[in-house]
Each structure stands twice: as C-alpha cells, then as structure tokens.
Scaffold this active site. Structure first.
Site, short mmCIF file in Angstrom:
data_model
loop_
_atom_site.label_atom_id
_atom_site.label_comp_id
_atom_site.label_asym_id
_atom_site.label_seq_id
_atom_site.Cartn_x
_atom_site.Cartn_y
_atom_site.Cartn_z
N ASN A 403 7.25 -35.91 37.57
CA ASN A 403 5.83 -35.93 37.90
C ASN A 403 4.96 -36.06 36.65
OD1 ASN A 403 3.25 -35.52 38.82
ND2 ASN A 403 3.76 -33.84 40.17
N ASP A 404 4.88 -35.00 35.86
CA ASP A 404 3.95 -35.01 34.73
C ASP A 404 4.29 -36.09 33.69
OD1 ASP A 404 2.46 -32.94 35.75
OD2 ASP A 404 3.67 -31.39 34.78
N VAL A 405 5.57 -36.45 33.58
CA VAL A 405 5.95 -37.41 32.55
C VAL A 405 5.56 -38.84 32.91
CG1 VAL A 405 7.86 -36.01 31.69
CG2 VAL A 405 8.29 -37.72 33.46
N ALA A 444 2.34 -28.85 35.19
CA ALA A 444 1.04 -28.64 34.57
C ALA A 444 -0.04 -28.33 35.61
CB ALA A 444 0.64 -29.85 33.74
#
Lengths: 484, 123
Positions: A403-405, A444
């Site tokens: 997700n965040d990457v 995050a």
C-alpha cells in the site's frame, strides 16, 4: 611451554577465523557466491570455538581447582545452546525469519553482557579505560538483549500494539541517564575516588537492571513497519558490544568480528531509514502518533472493483506485467500461489518481473527471501532503483498486499507523512490491479490516491485466494501453444 | 618468547577504525536482494562472542562467575548455531532461471507442478 604453545595456536586460529569471517561476508556480494560464503565463515567459526578450549592451559592459579567443572559447564552450555538454536533455526518458517533473527541477535547481546558481568563481579578489570569500555559493552549488550526480545514478541504478534504513553520518551531519557550515572559511579568507586553507598555487587546489579529496562522501554513504542530499522539497530548494537568486550578480553578476533557487524548494522539501518524517508532518530524516539491528524485533500475518482478471474485473464493477454508484492502477500502465505500464476503467464509469453521496495516486509530484503522460498528465480526480482523507469512501459502493474510503497502522494503532497519516500511507480503503468483484503489504509494511516485513479482496478480478497482464482481463470482458457 | 596478545587503548581504536571502514565497504557491495541473509549472516558473525564466553567461563573461580559464564556460553552458542542455520537455509533458496532446481524441496515442488500442468484439475 604449554602456555606458549596454546597461546600460539589460539592466536593463529583466531587470526584465520577473523579472515574467514570477513571473506565469508565478502562472498555475500552475489547470490551465486553467497552460499559458499556462509560455509567459509562457518568453518572459521568452528575452528575458533574448538581452539578456544586450549585456554584451559592458560588459566590463573585461582581458577585451576575449578577447571574440571568449568570445562564440563562450557561443553554442556555449548551443546545445549547450539543444539536448541540449531533445531529452531532449521524448523522456523521462512515467514518467521525476522523473529528468529531478532532472537538470535538478542542472544549475542546477552552473551556480551554476561561476559561483562563476570568481569565486573570478579573485579577483573583495572583502570578507568578498561572499566568504562566494559560498562559500555555491558550497557549496549543488555539493551540489545531486552530490546531484541521485545522486538521478537512484537514480530511474533505476542505484543500487538505499539505502546503510546505521553511523556514516555522523556521518561526513557531519564532511565538512560540514570543508567549512565550508576555506571559512572561504579567507575569512581572502583578507582577509589568515592566511597560506595552500596556494595559493589549491588551497584552492578542495579546497573544491569536499568540497562535491561531501558532496552524494553525503548522498543515498546516502535510500530511493526519500523521493525526493519529496529532489527538493524540491535544487530549493530550487539556487534558493538561484542567488539568492546573483545577489547576487554584482549581478543582481536572478537574486536574485528564485532566491529564488522557494527558497521554492517549501521549501513543497513541508514539504508532502511532512507528508503522510508525518515531519520533513524525519528523512528527510534518518535512514533507515528495516532493524535497527529491531517486533512487529506478530496480524492478524485472512485474505487472500481473487478473479479479476480477477469484480472487474471487480462494479464494473460498483456505483454508485460510488473508485480509489486507487499507484506500482505506474506501474511496470506500466497507467494507460492502467486508464482504458479506467474509461471502460467510466462508460458503464455508474458514478460513478468517482481518489483521490490527496500522496506517491503518486516526486515530488510525479507520479500526477496520469501519469493526465493516460493521458487522465484532471483533474476526476475528487481529492486526499486532498477525497475522504476519500466513501469511506464508496462501493460499491467499488479500490486498485491502493498500500500504505502505505491502511494503517489509521496511524490506530490508535501503535507503527507510519507512525502519524499521513494515509491514504486505503479501508477504509471497502463493498467493497475490492486489486490487487497478491504478498503483499509496502509501502515501510515493515509488514503492511497492510486486506488482511485482512472486506470486502477481493485481486486478484493485474500492475496492467496485471489492468486488461486486468477490461476484457475487462466487455466480455464486452455493451454496456450507455448506451454507443452 | 610469548604469544600473549596485548592491545593498548590506541591500538584498539586503530583496529576499530580500520575494521569499521572495511565492514562498510564489504557490506556496501551486498545487493539489496540479499539483505535478509546478510543480516542473519552478520548476526552469525558476532556469534564469535561465544569464544569470549568460553574464555570467561574457563577462568571463573566463584559459583556466581560460573553461573553467569555458563549463561554467556549458552547464549553465544545459540547465537552462532541459530545464525548459521537460518542463513544457510535462506541462501540455499536463491536460484536463477538458468539452473532451476538445485534445492531438493523445489525439485519436488517443480515435479508436482509439472504433473499438475499435464493433467489439469477439473474444478
């Protein structure tokens, strides 16, 4: 005479061992040479351990009467410790590797701390310099021991949530300061500059107690996704502690091996922190607070769910697919099933690559190992810097459990907590499939605009189950001509 | 002639400095794909602390020293053996498309997959 000969043999063997350990790590530069590297290092280590029993010829007159018992104890400890750890190391699942590494690392830190404790309790160190080094090694080793145990508990999901207590960081600072002051007092008392308020053994016990407590307190507030950094830091700590105790014991092999690992841990720590775009200090001493709220701008577009089978069939007729695996894939144990699907695509002539973000997983490079375990050849696995330009030419980016990457906000939105973090450009592919269990946010805690982009389609479901449905859908088309 | 090793303060700092540089260079060469085995491998390397533990235990002269020395050797041995076992296991898994199935576990899995692809399961 016997003493001289033993010293000569121990010195030579330790020298060879130190060389072999360094040479072993040197061979880690490529997956081709790495397996022999660890064997080389293993031979060096074995020789050093066997040779260390020659120390029986060099012991002081005080310890002579205890020698038979001590030899027995050493042999027993070696057999029990090595036996249990070997068995665990063989049995542990590859997904549980971060926990295992944290635990074995903590053992090393504990060993260094224990050596320091014997030196201190036995008053075997004289002079301010050696005493300070012993205490420093004891402090770092103890922090590494208790911190690694907490890290292990967190990674093993025994401790679920990071601890957020207001003022904990200040309290931790006070604890560390107290530990340093007790250490300083021990030095003063030992060289005769101050009359001990408590007896020396008590002071030493208090010193170790506070050091161990600090390791626990320091690790408790750190969240799961920051674990790659924490493990690297404790690895460096243990190395440093071993190096310092090596100086106290006047053993250059320990000094060299310890410092080597200290440098390695430091380098990896900095690499990880850079990949997250956060400073090491911030990761260790400040956590993503739940209180820090930020208004995220309105996101254009909508979530477009599609069936796994449709996604699978689309990829079957694509030219190139780049897969972005994340921790979610590891959680659902879907690596093998994903590779089954990839093999089908390859048989149909689709070019497939795996793009790995440096912080994917719970320790540096964990995703690479998980894919290797599933049988994915390492030439299909490419790292962020090498693959990012290729996304814009790819037909499909398959984001699975990450997700965040892949959050494009990191490039554009200065107010985003992940702004500046290097990301994989999955949004630049012609089409993007995101496999996800639900509409949850990443670690995050921010919404990912990629999911709402026009060319992005959501495939909901457990990563492993989705891979199975995609595979079945493609198999259902009949065997392509290319695959016999 | 004596082979007793004696390292003074400054020499120790020199050793630490040179080793830190060497470590930085050696580790800097390792590709990101091997970072997990590298970490468990370096974890194994600092397991040499067990040698210090054996030295300390052999020189112990009180029950307290013997007990703590025993713990030192126990933990150090665990560090060495565990670190080696997991590193060796992980490194054995890395393979190229060129020579596919060296690892027995993978050979078995590849064989199973081959059988499956010949006779596809009717769902």
């Amino acid at each position: 005479m016997l003493i001289t000969i033993s010293q000569l043999i121990i010195g030579s063997v330790d020298l060879i061992a130190a060389f072999l350990l360094m040479f072993g790590l040197w061979r880690m530069a490529s997956p081709v040479t790495a397996p022999s590297g660890i064997l080389v290092a293993g031979v060096g280590m074995l020789a050093a351990v066997v040779a260390s029993f020659l120390y029986v010829f060099t012991v002081d007159a005080v310890a002579k009467p205890h020698l038979p018992l001590n030899i027995g104890l050493a042999a027993a400890a070696l057999i029990i410790g090595a036996g249990v750890a070997w068995w665990c190391g063989r049995k542990v699942a590859i997904t549980a590797m971060p926990q295992a590494v944290a635990l074995f690392n903590g053992m090393g830190g504990g060993a260094a701390g224990a050596i320091a404790a014997v030196e201190l309790f036995g008053s075997q160190t004289h002079g301010v310099g050696p005493l300070v080094v012993t205490l420093l090694g004891a402090l770092i080793g103890s922090i590494s021991l208790s911190g690694s145990v907490i890290a292990w508990a967190k990674l093993d999901a025994l401790l679920k949530k990071p601890l957020h207590v207001p003022g904990l960081q200040i309290f931790n600072g006070v604890v560390l300061l107290a530990c340093l002051m007790v250490g300083a007092y021990i030095v003063f008392a030992a060289v005769g500059g101050a009359a001990p308020v408590l007896t020396m053994p008590h002071l030493i016990e208090i010193f170790f107690g506070i050091a161990l407590l600090y390791g626990i307190l320091m690790t408790l507030p750190i969240g799961g996704a920051d674990m790659p950094v924490v493990i690297s830091v404790y690895n460096a700590f243990t190395g440093l502690a071993v190096g310092l105790e090596g100086f106290v014991l006047q053993n250059p092999a320990l000094m060299i091996a310890g410092m080597l690992v200290g440098a390695a841990g430091l380098l990896l720590t900095l690499l990880m922190a850079k990949a997250m775009n956060r400073s090491v200090a911030k990761i260790l001493f400040a956590s993503f607070g739940p209180g820090k709220k930020r208004k995220q701008g309105a996101i254009k577009g909508s979530l477009k769910p599609v069936q796994a089978s449709d996604a699978g069939i689309f990829m079957r007729y694509a030219k190139s697919v780049i897969i972005v695996p994340g921790y979610g894939l590891a959680v659902s144990q879907g690596q093998g099933k994903l590779y089954d699907f990839v093999k089908l695509l390859q048989a149909a002539g689709v070019s497939v690559k795996f793009a790995i973000h440096p912080v994917a997983g719970r320790m540096p490079g964990q995703m690479d190992v998980l894919l290797a375990e599933a049988g994915v050849p390492y030439d299909l696995i490419v790292q962020l810097a090498d693959v990012n330009e290729e996304f814009k030419d790819a037909d499909v980016a398959l984001v699975i459990g990450a997700n965040d990457v892949v959050n494009p906000e990191a490039r554009t939105d200065k107010t985003s907590p992940i702004y500046g973090m290097p990301i994989l450009n999955a949004d630049q592919a012609k089409k993007c499939y995101v496999v996800k269990r639900g509409d949850g946010k990443g670690y995050a805690g921010i919404v990912n605009p990629l999911f709402y982009a026009d060319n992005t389609f959501m495939v909901y479901g457990d990563a492993a189950a989705v891979c199975v449905s995609m595979t079945e859908a493609v198999r259902g088309l009949g065997a392509p001509a290319a695959a016999a | 002639m004596s082979f007793q090793i004696s390292i003074g303060g400054f020499i120790a700092v020199y050793i630490f400095m040179v080793t830190a540089f060497a470590g930085w260079v050696i580790i800097g060469r390792v590709p990101a794909i091997l970072h997990t085995p590298l970490m468990s491998g370096s974890n194994f390397v600092h397991g040499i602390v067990v040698v210090g533990g054996i030295f300390t235990l052999l020189n112990a002269s009180t029950p307290l020293e013997q007990a703590i020395g025993f713990v030192a050797v126990l933990l150090g041995a665990g560090n060495v053996a565990g670190g080696f076992a997991v590193t060796q296991r992980m490194l054995a898994m890395f393979q190229t498309s060129g020579h596919p199935t060296k690892h027995p576990k993978h050979a078995k899995r590849a064989a199973l997959a081959a059988v499956k692809s010949i006779s596809p399961k009717k769902a």
